[in-house]
Design a protein around this motif. Structure first.
Motif, mmCIF file in Angstrom:
data_model
loop_
_atom_site.group_PDB
_atom_site.id
_atom_site.type_symbol
_atom_site.label_atom_id
_atom_site.label_comp_id
_atom_site.label_asym_id
_atom_site.label_seq_id
_atom_site.Cartn_x
_atom_site.Cartn_y
_atom_site.Cartn_z
ATOM 1 N N GLU A 1 0.220 3.183 0.797
ATOM 2 C CA GLU A 1 0.601 1.775 0.571
ATOM 3 C C GLU A 1 0.977 1.606 -0.903
ATOM 4 O O GLU A 1 0.415 0.790 -1.635
ATOM 5 C CB GLU A 1 -0.537 0.821 0.959
ATOM 6 N N ALA A 2 1.969 2.381 -1.332
ATOM 7 C CA ALA A 2 2.342 2.421 -2.746
ATOM 8 C C ALA A 2 3.827 2.161 -2.913
ATOM 9 O O ALA A 2 4.619 2.295 -1.985
ATOM 10 C CB ALA A 2 1.985 3.776 -3.353
ATOM 11 N N GLN B 1 5.235 -8.394 -8.756
ATOM 12 C CA GLN B 1 4.757 -7.910 -7.465
ATOM 13 C C GLN B 1 5.372 -6.557 -7.144
ATOM 14 O O GLN B 1 6.597 -6.397 -7.183
ATOM 15 C CB GLN B 1 5.128 -8.916 -6.370
ATOM 16 N N VAL B 2 4.533 -5.580 -6.832
ATOM 17 C CA VAL B 2 4.977 -4.262 -6.388
ATOM 18 C C VAL B 2 4.749 -4.179 -4.886
ATOM 19 O O VAL B 2 3.634 -4.390 -4.412
ATOM 20 C CB VAL B 2 4.216 -3.135 -7.113
ATOM 21 N N GLU B 3 5.796 -3.877 -4.129
ATOM 22 C CA GLU B 3 5.714 -3.798 -2.680
ATOM 23 C C GLU B 3 5.664 -2.353 -2.228
ATOM 24 O O GLU B 3 6.317 -1.474 -2.799
ATOM 25 C CB GLU B 3 6.904 -4.501 -2.040
ATOM 26 N N ASN C 1 -0.217 1.365 -6.500
ATOM 27 C CA ASN C 1 -0.559 0.761 -5.226
ATOM 28 C C ASN C 1 0.103 -0.612 -5.122
ATOM 29 O O ASN C 1 0.301 -1.295 -6.132
ATOM 30 C CB ASN C 1 -2.073 0.609 -5.095
ATOM 31 N N ALA C 2 0.449 -1.010 -3.915
ATOM 32 C CA ALA C 2 1.076 -2.311 -3.713
ATOM 33 C C ALA C 2 0.148 -3.412 -4.209
ATOM 34 O O ALA C 2 -1.076 -3.335 -4.083
ATOM 35 C CB ALA C 2 1.399 -2.511 -2.235
ATOM 36 N N GLY C 3 0.731 -4.444 -4.803
ATOM 37 C CA GLY C 3 -0.052 -5.560 -5.326
ATOM 38 C C GLY C 3 0.636 -6.205 -6.508
ATOM 39 O O GLY C 3 1.752 -5.837 -6.883
ATOM 40 N N THR C 4 -0.031 -7.181 -7.094
ATOM 41 C CA THR C 4 0.491 -7.901 -8.255
ATOM 42 C C THR C 4 -0.116 -7.333 -9.528
ATOM 43 O O THR C 4 -1.332 -7.095 -9.594
ATOM 44 C CB THR C 4 0.179 -9.398 -8.153
ATOM 45 N N TYR C 5 0.735 -7.131 -10.543
ATOM 46 C CA TYR C 5 0.284 -6.577 -11.817
ATOM 47 C C TYR C 5 0.714 -7.494 -12.957
ATOM 48 O O TYR C 5 1.760 -8.143 -12.887
ATOM 49 C CB TYR C 5 0.844 -5.168 -12.028
#
Length: 365
Positions: free
Chosen positions: A146-147, A220-222, A198-202
């Motif tokens: 999930e990256a 946001q990284v999808e 990893n997917a998520g907000t940074y």
């Protein structure tokens, strides 16, 4: 005020995000950029087995493993780091490392029992529990990371590119801890570098120079996508010179202090040609040479790199006189000050001058 260009504002910045599906083509895009702290590509390895971890005479089972960026994606062929740990902590309180491998898909030889398996891809990673049966078929273990990827860059002003050696990014988690700080994911990230996360907000902090040109944004990284973000700095590079005359040679052994409009110091230097990157706004340059101090106010315009000359005179360059001249209205009939000749008064126009040329002599009433 500050932002990431050009479409949507995020916090204090506008983020331009270009999202690409991460199939085989997107993995090729990852390969085009050097990964920070990555290891050289290595051939597929059957795991390194830590000495003394397998009792003599114990039957080992082959356990194939592969990792994907998303559940429906293709297996990652390189850049993976695999680690297999015993679930029982050692005397030091840490889980003993049983085996490891680097590259793409891996095949481990493990005794029957329970393990923890970790696979990482850059800064992305996932851990799962693995049970190896004593008998029967051992299924291939598929780890879903999930990256995605993140590529950062920045400009100054509307479209002025910033030299890579003047830029630095830091990546933080989006959550704020109890102490008010964010967890640091990676520091000193260079522009044009794909970071696997990893997917998520940074939370991204972009620093242009080392004074006060700092921009923050949440990005946001999808999973399975490459996110490109270009940050817009409202700043410029300013070079200072102390000169005896406008356009003259810079005076050496000069100490500089740069103050904001509020009087706060933002930078100091001892040099004939100090250069600083400053955020857009008004400042004062204070030059100290021997026992004298010279000062000049100046304004920084985003994306407009320029020189600021401070004259070794009490009077510094100002706006043109025409732009600052104010005309004072004097009541009619007021006598001129002593020693000042009154301005000549133009005579009133004659009747002939007022009548239109070639007119028919009509009344002016």
């Amino acid at each position: 005020m500050f932002g990431i260009l050009p479409f949507a504002r995020i916090g204090l910045a506008i983020a331009l995000m270009v999202l690409m599906p991460l199939g085989a083509g997107a993995q090729d895009a990852f390969k085009e950029f050097k990964q920070l702290e990555s290891t050289p590509k290595m051939p597929k390895l059957d795991a390194f087995i830590a000495p003394g971890t397998v009792p003599e005479g114990v039957k080992l089972r082959d356990v194939p493993m592969e990792a994907k960026l998303t559940a429906d994606g293709t297996p990652v062929e390189e850049g993976l780091s695999w680690y297999v740990f015993s679930p029982i902590a050692g005397s030091d309180g840490k889980l003993p490392l049983i085996a490891s491998a680097k590259g793409g898909p891996a095949a481990f030889q493990l005794a029957a029992g329970d393990y923890f398996v970790n696979v990482s891809f850059g800064r992305a990673g996932v851990t799962k529990k693995l049970t190896v049966p004593a008998e029967g078929e051992v299924e291939k273990q598929v780890m879903v990371l999930e990256a995605g990827g993140l590529l950062l860059n920045a400009i100054s002003g509307a479209d002025a590119r910033i030299r890579p050696d003047q830029l630095s990014f830091s990546i933080y988690s989006s959550e704020v801890r109890d102490d008010g700080e964010r967890g640091l994911v990676m520091a000193d990230v260079s522009p044009n570098t794909v970071i696997r996360l990893n997917a998520g907000t940074y939370h991204i902090v972009s620093e242009y120079g080392n004074v006060n040109a700092v921009i923050r944004a949440d990005i946001q990284v999808e999973a399975g996508k490459l996110t490109e973000a270009t940050i817009q700095h409202r700043a410029a590079q300013i070079t200072f010179k102390l000169v005896s005359d406008a356009g003259g040679e810079a005076i050496a052994d000069t100490a500089w202090s740069i103050l904001t409009a509020a009087g706060d110091s933002v930078g100091e230097s001892v040099s004939a040609f100090p250069t600083m990157v400053l955020a857009e706004g008004g400042y004062s340059a204070v030059a100290r040479n021997k026992d004298k101090i010279y000062q000049r106010d100046f304004t920084v315009v985003a994306g407009r790199n320029t020189d600021v000359e401070v004259l070794m005179k009490n009077q510094q360059p100002q706006q043109p006189l025409d732009a600052a001249r104010t005309v004072q209205q004097v009541p009619v009939g007021t006598p001129p000050p002593p020693g000042v000749q009154p301005a000549p008064v133009a005579p009133l126009p004659s009747y002939e001058q007022l009548v239109p040329q070639g007119g028919d002599g009509a009344s002016l009433d």
